[in-house]
Design a protein around this motif. Sequence first.
Motif, PDB file in Angstrom:
ATOM      1  N   GLU A  24       0.816  -1.246  -0.243  1.00  0.00           N
ATOM      2  CA  GLU A  24       0.124  -0.017  -0.061  1.00  0.00           C
ATOM      3  C   GLU A  24       0.912   1.033  -0.056  1.00  0.00           C
ATOM      4  O   GLU A  24       0.459   2.187  -0.593  1.00  0.00           O
ATOM      5  CB  GLU A  24      -0.986   0.033   1.179  1.00  0.00           C
ATOM      6  N   ALA A  25       2.041   1.123   0.698  1.00  0.00           N
ATOM      7  CA  ALA A  25       2.875   2.481   0.992  1.00  0.00           C
ATOM      8  C   ALA A  25       3.590   2.799  -0.530  1.00  0.00           C
ATOM      9  O   ALA A  25       3.643   3.894  -0.768  1.00  0.00           O
ATOM     10  CB  ALA A  25       3.862   2.183   1.984  1.00  0.00           C
ATOM     11  N   VAL A  26       3.967   1.752  -1.173  1.00  0.00           N
ATOM     12  CA  VAL A  26       4.773   1.963  -2.375  1.00  0.00           C
ATOM     13  C   VAL A  26       3.765   2.022  -3.868  1.00  0.00           C
ATOM     14  O   VAL A  26       4.199   2.386  -4.726  1.00  0.00           O
ATOM     15  CB  VAL A  26       5.694   0.878  -2.446  1.00  0.00           C
ATOM     16  N   ALA A  27       2.722   1.782  -3.647  1.00  0.00           N
ATOM     17  CA  ALA A  27       1.809   1.676  -4.821  1.00  0.00           C
ATOM     18  C   ALA A  27       1.908   2.871  -5.865  1.00  0.00           C
ATOM     19  O   ALA A  27       2.108   2.542  -7.069  1.00  0.00           O
ATOM     20  CB  ALA A  27       0.580   1.423  -4.405  1.00  0.00           C
ATOM     21  N   ASP A  28       1.902   4.068  -5.201  1.00  0.00           N
ATOM     22  CA  ASP A  28       1.863   5.116  -6.172  1.00  0.00           C
ATOM     23  C   ASP A  28       3.250   5.922  -5.962  1.00  0.00           C
ATOM     24  O   ASP A  28       3.406   7.084  -6.168  1.00  0.00           O
ATOM     25  CB  ASP A  28       0.955   6.024  -5.923  1.00  0.00           C
ATOM     26  N   ALA A  29       4.053   5.515  -5.262  1.00  0.00           N
ATOM     27  CA  ALA A  29       5.432   6.147  -4.976  1.00  0.00           C
ATOM     28  C   ALA A  29       6.436   6.348  -6.170  1.00  0.00           C
ATOM     29  O   ALA A  29       6.594   5.548  -7.048  1.00  0.00           O
ATOM     30  CB  ALA A  29       6.217   5.425  -3.786  1.00  0.00           C
ATOM     31  N   ASP A  30       6.996   7.616  -6.175  1.00  0.00           N
ATOM     32  CA  ASP A  30       8.195   8.040  -6.924  1.00  0.00           C
ATOM     33  C   ASP A  30       9.420   7.584  -6.140  1.00  0.00           C
ATOM     34  O   ASP A  30      10.275   7.264  -6.904  1.00  0.00           O
ATOM     35  CB  ASP A  30       8.364   9.307  -7.161  1.00  0.00           C
ATOM     36  N   VAL A  31       9.388   7.373  -4.960  1.00  0.00           N
ATOM     37  CA  VAL A  31      10.558   7.085  -4.195  1.00  0.00           C
ATOM     38  C   VAL A  31      10.221   6.256  -3.202  1.00  0.00           C
ATOM     39  O   VAL A  31       9.372   6.449  -2.363  1.00  0.00           O
ATOM     40  CB  VAL A  31      11.311   8.276  -3.473  1.00  0.00           C
ATOM     41  N   VAL A  32      11.089   5.157  -2.931  1.00  0.00           N
ATOM     42  CA  VAL A  32      10.930   4.309  -1.573  1.00  0.00           C
ATOM     43  C   VAL A  32      12.146   4.607  -0.687  1.00  0.00           C
ATOM     44  O   VAL A  32      13.120   4.030  -1.104  1.00  0.00           O
ATOM     45  CB  VAL A  32      10.392   2.976  -2.020  1.00  0.00           C
ATOM     46  N   ALA A  33      12.095   4.990   0.349  1.00  0.00           N
ATOM     47  CA  ALA A  33      13.010   5.064   1.309  1.00  0.00           C
ATOM     48  C   ALA A  33      12.869   3.838   2.466  1.00  0.00           C
ATOM     49  O   ALA A  33      11.658   3.668   3.214  1.00  0.00           O
ATOM     50  CB  ALA A  33      12.978   6.360   1.989  1.00  0.00           C
ATOM     51  N   LEU A  34      14.102   3.344   2.953  1.00  0.00           N
ATOM     52  CA  LEU A  34      13.990   2.331   3.951  1.00  0.00           C
ATOM     53  C   LEU A  34      15.116   2.778   4.963  1.00  0.00           C
ATOM     54  O   LEU A  34      16.021   3.356   4.903  1.00  0.00           O
ATOM     55  CB  LEU A  34      14.661   0.935   3.468  1.00  0.00           C
ATOM     56  N   MET A  35      14.385   2.684   6.152  1.00  0.00           N
ATOM     57  CA  MET A  35      15.111   2.739   7.392  1.00  0.00           C
ATOM     58  C   MET A  35      14.996   1.565   8.395  1.00  0.00           C
ATOM     59  O   MET A  35      14.189   1.770   9.352  1.00  0.00           O
ATOM     60  CB  MET A  35      15.157   4.282   8.004  1.00  0.00           C
ATOM     61  N   VAL A  36      15.776   0.246   8.156  1.00  0.00           N
ATOM     62  CA  VAL A  36      15.159  -0.759   8.814  1.00  0.00           C
ATOM     63  C   VAL A  36      16.444  -1.227   9.622  1.00  0.00           C
ATOM     64  O   VAL A  36      17.668  -0.523   9.583  1.00  0.00           O
ATOM     65  CB  VAL A  36      14.591  -1.837   8.209  1.00  0.00           C
ATOM     66  N   THR A  37      16.280  -2.339  10.483  1.00  0.00           N
ATOM     67  CA  THR A  37      17.436  -2.520  11.348  1.00  0.00           C
ATOM     68  C   THR A  37      18.643  -3.300  10.872  1.00  0.00           C
ATOM     69  O   THR A  37      19.888  -2.852  11.178  1.00  0.00           O
ATOM     70  CB  THR A  37      16.982  -3.397  12.408  1.00  0.00           C
ATOM     71  N   ASP A  38      18.533  -4.229   9.953  1.00  0.00           N
ATOM     72  CA  ASP A  38      19.605  -5.020   9.776  1.00  0.00           C
ATOM     73  C   ASP A  38      19.471  -5.675   8.278  1.00  0.00           C
ATOM     74  O   ASP A  38      18.322  -5.465   7.676  1.00  0.00           O
ATOM     75  CB  ASP A  38      19.660  -6.254  10.808  1.00  0.00           C
ATOM     76  N   THR A  39      20.562  -6.489   7.745  1.00  0.00           N
ATOM     77  CA  THR A  39      20.660  -6.890   6.256  1.00  0.00           C
ATOM     78  C   THR A  39      19.201  -7.754   6.066  1.00  0.00           C
ATOM     79  O   THR A  39      18.853  -7.588   5.084  1.00  0.00           O
ATOM     80  CB  THR A  39      21.995  -7.673   6.270  1.00  0.00           C
ATOM     81  N   PRO A  40      19.066  -8.877   7.012  1.00  0.00           N
ATOM     82  CA  PRO A  40      17.996  -9.503   6.740  1.00  0.00           C
ATOM     83  C   PRO A  40      16.650  -8.687   6.421  1.00  0.00           C
ATOM     84  O   PRO A  40      15.618  -9.292   5.615  1.00  0.00           O
ATOM     85  CB  PRO A  40      17.835 -10.437   7.896  1.00  0.00           C
TER      86      PRO A  40
END
Length: 292
Positions: free
Chosen positions: A53-69
């Motif tokens: 739902e978040a990325v459906a219409d996005a021009d940019v997707v930003a991630l800030m999560v904890t670890d490689t997996p």
Amino acid sequence: MARIAFIGLGIMGSPMAVHLHNAGHRVVGYNRTAAKAAPLVEAGGTAAASIAEAVADADVVALMVTDTPDVVDVLTGGGGVFETARPGTLVIDFSTIRPDTAARLAEQARARGLRMVDAPVSGGEAGARDATLSIMVGGTEEDFAAARPVLDVVGRTVVHVGPSGAGQTVKAANQLVVAGNLALLAEALVFLEAHGVDAATAVEVLRGGLAGSAIMEHKAAKMIDRSFDPGFRLELHHKDLGIVTSAAREAGVVLPLGALAAQLVAAARAGGDGALDHSALFRTVARLSGRD
């Protein structure tokens, strides 16, 4: 202004997403713990119920999560970014992960018609809150240029350091230097206190000389006051040093002081201090001299 999906609204991601909203971007946030989207929603942004739902219409997707997996799962898992984002979407990964994984994910992104940069940050919670982060970016020149308007909102120092994975390599070096500085600062303060010198006064003069550093500026008072509310959790630094030691081994590089710093951080985590600020490494160093 871009339509931005921001995935990972924790201690760093939440203020970054709010800054992007306040800069005029349309920000839709997603976090596994839905309540963490509250600051973004209160600022006027939107919360999504899923990554798709978040990325459906996005021009940019930003991630800030904890670890490689976590990054791998968000990008490649069912209903993840690679499966649901539109062709041409720019993916900016602010997380700190393995350099080789960052390079491999960028290749997978390109194969799916997406663009991707690795853009790990330094500056901790204060840097995220004040939009003064240092951002080291790996990727193509074209993708870096496309990401720059987003990066400039949340960072003060934004530098393209090389191809995909290079940003994570520079971040690993950053964490190596920070860990070594934390350990030596802790040793210096234990030494000063053992001799009855007022540590705060000593730090004032040390800060003005060659020993001065950003670590001393931001972490000495926490050590002196024994105040370790987390700005950057020690357990995350432990994770980052695992990335450093693994990448160094793969490159055939020997890091004798880095290995010692990594072991001290590991000992601090094993001793129950993982949820504290990484300046709590002081507690482990002090215990070695029986001065905790």
